[in-house]
Motif scaffolding. Sequence first.
Motif, PDB file in Angstrom:
ATOM      1  N   VAL A 292     -75.534  13.881  40.385  1.00  0.00           N
ATOM      2  CA  VAL A 292     -74.294  14.105  41.129  1.00  0.00           C
ATOM      3  C   VAL A 292     -73.340  14.938  40.276  1.00  0.00           C
ATOM      4  CG1 VAL A 292     -74.495  11.968  42.444  1.00  0.00           C
ATOM      5  CG2 VAL A 292     -73.275  11.960  40.282  1.00  0.00           C
ATOM      6  N   THR A 293     -72.575  15.785  40.945  1.00  0.00           N
ATOM      7  CA  THR A 293     -71.556  16.564  40.251  1.00  0.00           C
ATOM      8  C   THR A 293     -70.155  16.174  40.704  1.00  0.00           C
ATOM      9  OG1 THR A 293     -71.786  18.299  41.911  1.00  0.00           O
ATOM     10  CG2 THR A 293     -73.085  18.524  39.888  1.00  0.00           C
ATOM     11  N   ARG A 294     -70.089  15.348  41.758  1.00  0.00           N
ATOM     12  CA  ARG A 294     -68.806  14.843  42.233  1.00  0.00           C
ATOM     13  C   ARG A 294     -69.055  13.476  42.861  1.00  0.00           C
ATOM     14  NH1 ARG A 294     -67.995  19.352  47.033  1.00  0.00           N
ATOM     15  NH2 ARG A 294     -70.005  19.015  48.083  1.00  0.00           N
ATOM     16  N   PRO A 295     -68.080  12.595  42.858  1.00  0.00           N
ATOM     17  CA  PRO A 295     -68.275  11.230  43.360  1.00  0.00           C
ATOM     18  C   PRO A 295     -68.806  11.165  44.790  1.00  0.00           C
ATOM     19  CG  PRO A 295     -66.208  11.378  42.166  1.00  0.00           C
ATOM     20  CD  PRO A 295     -66.730  12.779  42.276  1.00  0.00           C
ATOM     21  N   SER A 296     -68.417  12.122  45.633  1.00  0.00           N
ATOM     22  CA  SER A 296     -68.846  12.071  47.034  1.00  0.00           C
ATOM     23  C   SER A 296     -70.351  12.272  47.181  1.00  0.00           C
ATOM     24  CB  SER A 296     -68.102  13.133  47.848  1.00  0.00           C
ATOM     25  OG  SER A 296     -68.351  14.430  47.327  1.00  0.00           O
ATOM     26  N   ASP A 297     -71.004  12.855  46.172  1.00  0.00           N
ATOM     27  CA  ASP A 297     -72.461  13.038  46.252  1.00  0.00           C
ATOM     28  C   ASP A 297     -73.167  11.696  46.322  1.00  0.00           C
ATOM     29  OD1 ASP A 297     -72.153  15.752  46.185  1.00  0.00           O
ATOM     30  OD2 ASP A 297     -72.483  15.920  44.018  1.00  0.00           O
ATOM     31  N   ASP A 298     -72.711  10.745  45.517  1.00  0.00           N
ATOM     32  CA  ASP A 298     -73.283   9.393  45.515  1.00  0.00           C
ATOM     33  C   ASP A 298     -72.285   8.458  44.843  1.00  0.00           C
ATOM     34  OD1 ASP A 298     -74.721   7.023  45.156  1.00  0.00           O
ATOM     35  OD2 ASP A 298     -76.628   8.089  45.019  1.00  0.00           O
ATOM     36  N   PRO A 299     -71.418   7.797  45.609  1.00  0.00           N
ATOM     37  CA  PRO A 299     -70.364   6.944  45.031  1.00  0.00           C
ATOM     38  C   PRO A 299     -70.895   5.844  44.117  1.00  0.00           C
ATOM     39  CG  PRO A 299     -69.946   7.342  47.364  1.00  0.00           C
ATOM     40  CD  PRO A 299     -71.325   7.880  47.077  1.00  0.00           C
TER      41      PRO A 299
ATOM     42  N   ALA B 159     -71.825   7.342  40.828  1.00  0.00           N
ATOM     43  CA  ALA B 159     -70.595   7.759  40.148  1.00  0.00           C
ATOM     44  C   ALA B 159     -69.880   6.567  39.522  1.00  0.00           C
ATOM     45  CB  ALA B 159     -69.670   8.473  41.129  1.00  0.00           C
ATOM     46  N   MET B 160     -69.778   5.448  40.254  1.00  0.00           N
ATOM     47  CA  MET B 160     -69.099   4.258  39.741  1.00  0.00           C
ATOM     48  C   MET B 160     -69.867   3.658  38.567  1.00  0.00           C
ATOM     49  SD  MET B 160     -66.271   3.908  41.233  1.00  0.00           S
ATOM     50  CE  MET B 160     -65.887   2.286  40.583  1.00  0.00           C
ATOM     51  N   LYS B 161     -71.182   3.608  38.684  1.00  0.00           N
ATOM     52  CA  LYS B 161     -71.985   3.099  37.563  1.00  0.00           C
ATOM     53  C   LYS B 161     -71.831   4.000  36.343  1.00  0.00           C
ATOM     54  CE  LYS B 161     -75.655   0.610  40.015  1.00  0.00           C
ATOM     55  NZ  LYS B 161     -77.122   0.540  40.269  1.00  0.00           N
ATOM     56  N   GLY B 162     -71.762   5.311  36.591  1.00  0.00           N
ATOM     57  CA  GLY B 162     -71.605   6.260  35.494  1.00  0.00           C
ATOM     58  C   GLY B 162     -70.308   6.035  34.737  1.00  0.00           C
ATOM     59  N   ILE B 163     -69.232   5.724  35.468  1.00  0.00           N
ATOM     60  CA  ILE B 163     -67.951   5.444  34.812  1.00  0.00           C
ATOM     61  C   ILE B 163     -68.078   4.227  33.904  1.00  0.00           C
ATOM     62  CG2 ILE B 163     -65.578   4.704  35.235  1.00  0.00           C
ATOM     63  CD1 ILE B 163     -65.633   6.375  37.802  1.00  0.00           C
ATOM     64  N   GLY B 164     -68.758   3.189  34.405  1.00  0.00           N
ATOM     65  CA  GLY B 164     -68.943   1.981  33.604  1.00  0.00           C
ATOM     66  C   GLY B 164     -69.758   2.238  32.349  1.00  0.00           C
ATOM     67  N   TYR B 165     -70.858   3.000  32.490  1.00  0.00           N
ATOM     68  CA  TYR B 165     -71.711   3.287  31.333  1.00  0.00           C
ATOM     69  C   TYR B 165     -70.976   4.163  30.315  1.00  0.00           C
ATOM     70  CZ  TYR B 165     -75.560   1.489  34.190  1.00  0.00           C
ATOM     71  OH  TYR B 165     -76.377   0.695  34.954  1.00  0.00           O
ATOM     72  N   ARG B 166     -70.177   5.111  30.815  1.00  0.00           N
ATOM     73  CA  ARG B 166     -69.410   5.974  29.906  1.00  0.00           C
ATOM     74  C   ARG B 166     -68.357   5.167  29.145  1.00  0.00           C
ATOM     75  NH1 ARG B 166     -70.805  10.085  33.088  1.00  0.00           N
ATOM     76  NH2 ARG B 166     -71.358  12.023  32.027  1.00  0.00           N
ATOM     77  N   THR B 167     -67.734   4.235  29.836  1.00  0.00           N
ATOM     78  CA  THR B 167     -66.745   3.383  29.173  1.00  0.00           C
ATOM     79  C   THR B 167     -67.396   2.576  28.058  1.00  0.00           C
ATOM     80  OG1 THR B 167     -65.442   3.202  31.215  1.00  0.00           O
ATOM     81  CG2 THR B 167     -65.073   1.531  29.525  1.00  0.00           C
ATOM     82  N   ALA B 168     -68.569   2.031  28.356  1.00  0.00           N
ATOM     83  CA  ALA B 168     -69.296   1.252  27.338  1.00  0.00           C
ATOM     84  C   ALA B 168     -69.672   2.121  26.143  1.00  0.00           C
ATOM     85  CB  ALA B 168     -70.552   0.633  27.951  1.00  0.00           C
ATOM     86  N   LEU B 169     -70.109   3.356  26.430  1.00  0.00           N
ATOM     87  CA  LEU B 169     -70.496   4.255  25.351  1.00  0.00           C
ATOM     88  C   LEU B 169     -69.283   4.683  24.529  1.00  0.00           C
ATOM     89  CD1 LEU B 169     -72.894   5.735  24.084  1.00  0.00           C
ATOM     90  CD2 LEU B 169     -72.475   7.638  25.650  1.00  0.00           C
ATOM     91  N   ASP B 170     -68.156   4.913  25.188  1.00  0.00           N
ATOM     92  CA  ASP B 170     -66.930   5.281  24.476  1.00  0.00           C
ATOM     93  C   ASP B 170     -66.487   4.150  23.549  1.00  0.00           C
ATOM     94  OD1 ASP B 170     -66.861   7.733  25.689  1.00  0.00           O
ATOM     95  OD2 ASP B 170     -65.425   7.155  27.251  1.00  0.00           O
ATOM     96  N   LYS B 171     -66.622   2.911  24.010  1.00  0.00           N
ATOM     97  CA  LYS B 171     -66.248   1.767  23.179  1.00  0.00           C
ATOM     98  C   LYS B 171     -67.143   1.683  21.958  1.00  0.00           C
ATOM     99  CE  LYS B 171     -65.203  -2.163  25.062  1.00  0.00           C
ATOM    100  NZ  LYS B 171     -65.279  -3.383  25.913  1.00  0.00           N
TER     101      LYS B 171
ATOM    102  N   GLU C 143     -77.686   8.885  35.805  1.00  0.00           N
ATOM    103  CA  GLU C 143     -77.123  10.189  36.160  1.00  0.00           C
ATOM    104  C   GLU C 143     -78.102  11.353  36.068  1.00  0.00           C
ATOM    105  OE1 GLU C 143     -73.736  10.867  33.755  1.00  0.00           O
ATOM    106  OE2 GLU C 143     -72.609   9.166  34.520  1.00  0.00           O
ATOM    107  N   ASP C 144     -78.997  11.329  35.091  1.00  0.00           N
ATOM    108  CA  ASP C 144     -79.859  12.487  34.866  1.00  0.00           C
ATOM    109  C   ASP C 144     -80.896  12.620  35.969  1.00  0.00           C
ATOM    110  OD1 ASP C 144     -78.417  12.893  32.621  1.00  0.00           O
ATOM    111  OD2 ASP C 144     -79.955  12.242  31.211  1.00  0.00           O
ATOM    112  N   VAL C 145     -81.102  13.847  36.386  1.00  0.00           N
ATOM    113  CA  VAL C 145     -82.052  14.117  37.459  1.00  0.00           C
ATOM    114  C   VAL C 145     -83.473  14.124  36.906  1.00  0.00           C
ATOM    115  CG1 VAL C 145     -82.017  16.633  37.168  1.00  0.00           C
ATOM    116  CG2 VAL C 145     -82.499  15.654  39.418  1.00  0.00           C
ATOM    117  N   ASP C 146     -84.421  13.691  37.749  1.00  0.00           N
ATOM    118  CA  ASP C 146     -85.842  13.805  37.410  1.00  0.00           C
ATOM    119  C   ASP C 146     -86.236  15.262  37.647  1.00  0.00           C
ATOM    120  OD1 ASP C 146     -88.590  13.811  37.268  1.00  0.00           O
ATOM    121  OD2 ASP C 146     -88.834  11.887  38.291  1.00  0.00           O
TER     122      ASP C 146
END
Length: 289
Positions: free
Chosen positions: A36-43, A46-58, A251-254
């Motif tokens: 996905v390149t924008r949340p509307s592609d697959d909400p 996108a939401m899971k990606g935000i959570g994983y990024r937050t965990a990685l940032d921490k 997030e990564d495409v096959d």
Amino acid sequence: MRVTQSMLSNNMLRNLSNSYNKMGKLQNQIETGKKVTRPSDDPVVAMKGIGYRTALDKVEQFQRNIGEVNNWLDSSDDAFDKVGAALQRANELAVKAASDTTTDDDRKKVQSELDQLRQHIQNIANTKVGDKYIFSGTKTTTPLFDEKTGGYPTTNTDAFNKDVEIEVFDGITLKANTNAIDIFKNIDQMFQDIKDGNVNYSEAIGKIDGQMNEILTTRADIGARQNRVELMNDRLQSQEVIATKQMSENEDVDMEKAITEMITQESIHRAALSVGARIIQPSLVDFLR
């Protein structure tokens, strides 16, 4: 229902537009490597990606904190190593001065060198990491040894004995500093007693040995905390790998699948153009050839 030429044209144009959209989406996935390149592609993604990024940032922030703790502990250990070396030299001088064969003139020279060793240890007491004094407790902007007054704090010393805690994991903090005000004050007082003659050189040997043992005990505590830091760093590295893997899977495409779908979609698109060109009057779709 009567199917008119305009209906066929409109249906074909709509289907071709959808086909282009599908190919455009696949092409974008292949180019970016992301589902996905924008949340509307697959909400959901996108939401899971935000959570994983937050965990990685921490995790990355905790790793920076670990580096800060390591800097403090390494600097503290090195400082006490230098103090130990200075005390070892002071011990050698005390042994020399305690000898009956040593003249008064030689003892004056010994005292002169002891004064230099004392000043050297006073400088070590003001060791800094960046712009922070690491032996001043939570008063990290205040030097432990005040060169203006020529002494260590004697009042309101509680802050100089407080621990500097740095968070290295969720809810886990490690002590970065070493409470050393009493150690440096005792060493300084010992040098002063030797200089004033309150302690003779024979007695000074034992007192110096006691201070050296205190230094070794302190360094052992620092070493234990350094081992704990290494364990926490290993744990953080594992968490980084896990978080990165989860984010990639989300997030990564096959790539193989996306390329295959792209080729399939291109074939379908060409077939649609070919069929449309046969069904609709050539004058309407000739530009598609």
